[in-house]
Design a protein around this motif. Sequence first.
Motif: not given
Length: 111
Positions: A9-11, A74-81, A85-89
């Motif tokens: 997913x990150x890749x 935004x790319x990272x956060x959009x992938x989590x969304x 996958x909820x995240x804190x930053x």
Amino acid sequence: MDQAGLFQALKSIGLPVAYSHFTVTQQNPAPAPPFITYQFAYSSDVMADNQNYLEVSNYQVELYTTKKDLAAEKKVQDKFKELGIPFSKLESWLDDEKLFQILYEIQLIGV
């Protein structure tokens, strides 16, 4: 999702990705920022009756940039969304490396 799925997913974001750190050699130099590293941080499994009922794996996903890069974040956060996958930053400036570190804390449940 398991660790291999997280890597894929990150890749798919399109930035260089490594578990923990990049192994640098003459043939394989370190990537230029922006890049991502990730690693397992700790577990917080759901337990009862001397059993682990549900595995909860906590990961740190780190985005490194030379400047404040809202597009990369935004790319990272959009992938989590996209993956639910909820995240804190958290954000830090690493003076020795002259890099911004955006640290995302995520949980993978049931892996």
